[in-house]
Design an enzyme around this catalytic site. Structure first.
Site, PDB file in Angstrom:
ATOM      1  N   HIS A  31       0.864  -1.191   0.000  1.00 54.07           N
ATOM      2  CA  HIS A  31       0.000   0.000   0.000  1.00 54.07           C
ATOM      3  C   HIS A  31       0.898   1.237   0.000  1.00 54.07           C
ATOM      4  CE1 HIS A  31      -3.798   2.130   0.929  1.00 54.07           C
ATOM      5  NE2 HIS A  31      -3.080   2.886   1.732  1.00 54.07           N
ATOM      6  N   MET A  35       0.477  11.613  -0.839  1.00 57.23           N
ATOM      7  CA  MET A  35      -0.175  12.781  -0.216  1.00 57.23           C
ATOM      8  C   MET A  35       0.433  14.057  -0.780  1.00 57.23           C
ATOM      9  SD  MET A  35      -0.231  11.622   3.770  1.00 57.23           S
ATOM     10  CE  MET A  35      -0.540   9.925   4.282  1.00 57.23           C
ATOM     11  N   HIS A  64      -2.758   4.540  -3.005  1.00 58.55           N
ATOM     12  CA  HIS A  64      -3.836   5.315  -2.369  1.00 58.55           C
ATOM     13  C   HIS A  64      -3.511   6.792  -2.541  1.00 58.55           C
ATOM     14  CE1 HIS A  64      -5.900   6.437   1.743  1.00 58.55           C
ATOM     15  NE2 HIS A  64      -6.535   6.960   0.708  1.00 58.55           N
ATOM     16  N   MET A 135     -12.172   4.724   4.767  1.00 62.81           N
ATOM     17  CA  MET A 135     -11.136   5.226   5.684  1.00 62.81           C
ATOM     18  C   MET A 135     -11.661   5.114   7.116  1.00 62.81           C
ATOM     19  SD  MET A 135      -8.403   5.999   4.048  1.00 62.81           S
ATOM     20  CE  MET A 135      -7.537   6.604   5.506  1.00 62.81           C
TER      21      MET A 135
HETATM   22  C1  DX5 Z   1      -3.281   7.267   6.457  1.00 66.78           C
HETATM   23  C2  DX5 Z   1      -2.878   6.295   5.384  1.00 66.78           C
HETATM   24  C3  DX5 Z   1      -2.698   4.919   5.888  1.00 66.78           C
HETATM   25  C4  DX5 Z   1      -1.686   4.767   6.998  1.00 66.78           C
HETATM   26  C5  DX5 Z   1      -2.292   3.784   7.956  1.00 66.78           C
HETATM   27  O1  DX5 Z   1      -3.913   8.366   5.919  1.00 66.78           O
HETATM   28  O2  DX5 Z   1      -3.822   6.251   4.336  1.00 66.78           O
HETATM   29  O3  DX5 Z   1      -2.452   4.002   4.836  1.00 66.78           O
HETATM   30  O4  DX5 Z   1      -0.437   4.297   6.596  1.00 66.78           O
HETATM   31  O5  DX5 Z   1      -1.491   3.700   9.086  1.00 66.78           O
HETATM   32  P1  DX5 Z   1      -1.906   2.836  10.352  1.00 66.78           P
HETATM   33  O6  DX5 Z   1      -2.133   1.432   9.889  1.00 66.78           O
HETATM   34  O7  DX5 Z   1      -0.749   2.994  11.262  1.00 66.78           O
HETATM   35  O8  DX5 Z   1      -3.170   3.449  10.913  1.00 66.78           O
HETATM   36 ZN    ZN Z   2      -3.614   4.618   2.848  1.00 64.80          ZN
END
Ligand code: DX5
Ligand code: ZN
Length: 221
Positions: A31, A35, A64, A135
């Site tokens: 994944h 951002m 993502h 999410m």
């Molecule tokens: C957060 C990301 C996630 C993040 C999740 O906005 O989209 O993919 O890496 O991290 P954990 O599993 O630590 O909550």
């Molecule tokens: Zn993510």
């Protein structure tokens, strides 16, 4: 559709990404959180890095996109070597046109919703997409606590997917851990993103194996 565990490299060592990929044996996909510091208040990586990760990774890339103007930028991630491209419903002007463009580029198309965004508007789009990402934290950072209220959203979405007879995966991202994954699976999710719960452990491959066992629970919808 079986359980899939997709570790998020957001919690990996960004100075050693290729080595970090080697520590997640047994994962179904990597994944990759993109951002832009606009859609979310954080900045990670973009096309050149995704392109290189795709070249060195033995696993498919689950990208993502937490970026504005997804219509404009998402197709380039298909060209960069992603296997699946997820854009946010809140950031796309024409989600069906974009999903079709992604699919015709040969990748899986997925739509994500923030915790405060309802999932119901996506029900009529299920035939156009391969996955919905619910999410379970506000996007932007790893290591946040799972929002329990999202279980009801996952449950409603699983019921809608079943009612539509659609083959759409339900992915959850945010706060997935050994203590939350079983109840998320029972609510109807089948693809799990885990950042800190994998890379925060001494043995990430072992953490993946444990999450997979715990996440292999039947839906209770
Ligand atoms: C957060 C990301 C996630 C993040 C999740 O906005 O989209 O993919 O890496 O991290 P954990 O599993 O630590 O909550
Ligand atoms: Zn993510």
């Amino acid at each position: 559709m079986g359980v899939q565990i997709n570790p998020s490299i957001l919690s990996a060592d960004f100075a050693n990404l290729e080595r970090e990929l080697g520590r997640i044996a047994g994962a179904d996909a990597v994944h990759v959180d993109v951002m832009d510091n606009h859609f979310v208040p954080n900045l990670t990586l973009g096309l050149p890095v995704v392109r290189r990760i795709a070249q060195v990774s033995a696993m498919p890339l689950d990208v993502h996109l937490m970026i504005e103007d997804a219509d404009r930028w998402a197709p380039a991630y298909a060209d960069a070597g992603a296997a699946s491209v997820t854009f946010h419903a809140e950031a796309a002007q024409a989600p069906v046109r974009l999903a079709r463009e992604l699919r015709s580029a040969g990748v899986r198309a997925a739509v994500a919703v923030r915790p405060a965004t309802p999932v119901e508007p996506l029900y009529d789009l299920l035939g156009e997409i391969d996955m919905v990402l619910v999410m379970t934290v506000d996007p932007g950072f790893g290591g946040q606590a799972f929002i329990d209220g999202m279980l009801a959203k996952v449950r409603r979405l699983r019921a809608a997917v079943t009612a539509a007879g659609a083959t759409v995966d339900i992915q959850v991202d945010g706060g997935v851990s050994a203590s939350t994954i079983a109840r998320i699976a029972r609510a109807g999710a089948n693809v799990f993103v885990a950042g800190s719960a994998v890379y925060g452990e001494a043995d990430p491959a072992d953490a993946i194996a444990r999450l997979r066992l715990l996440g292999d629970a039947p839906y209770e919808v």
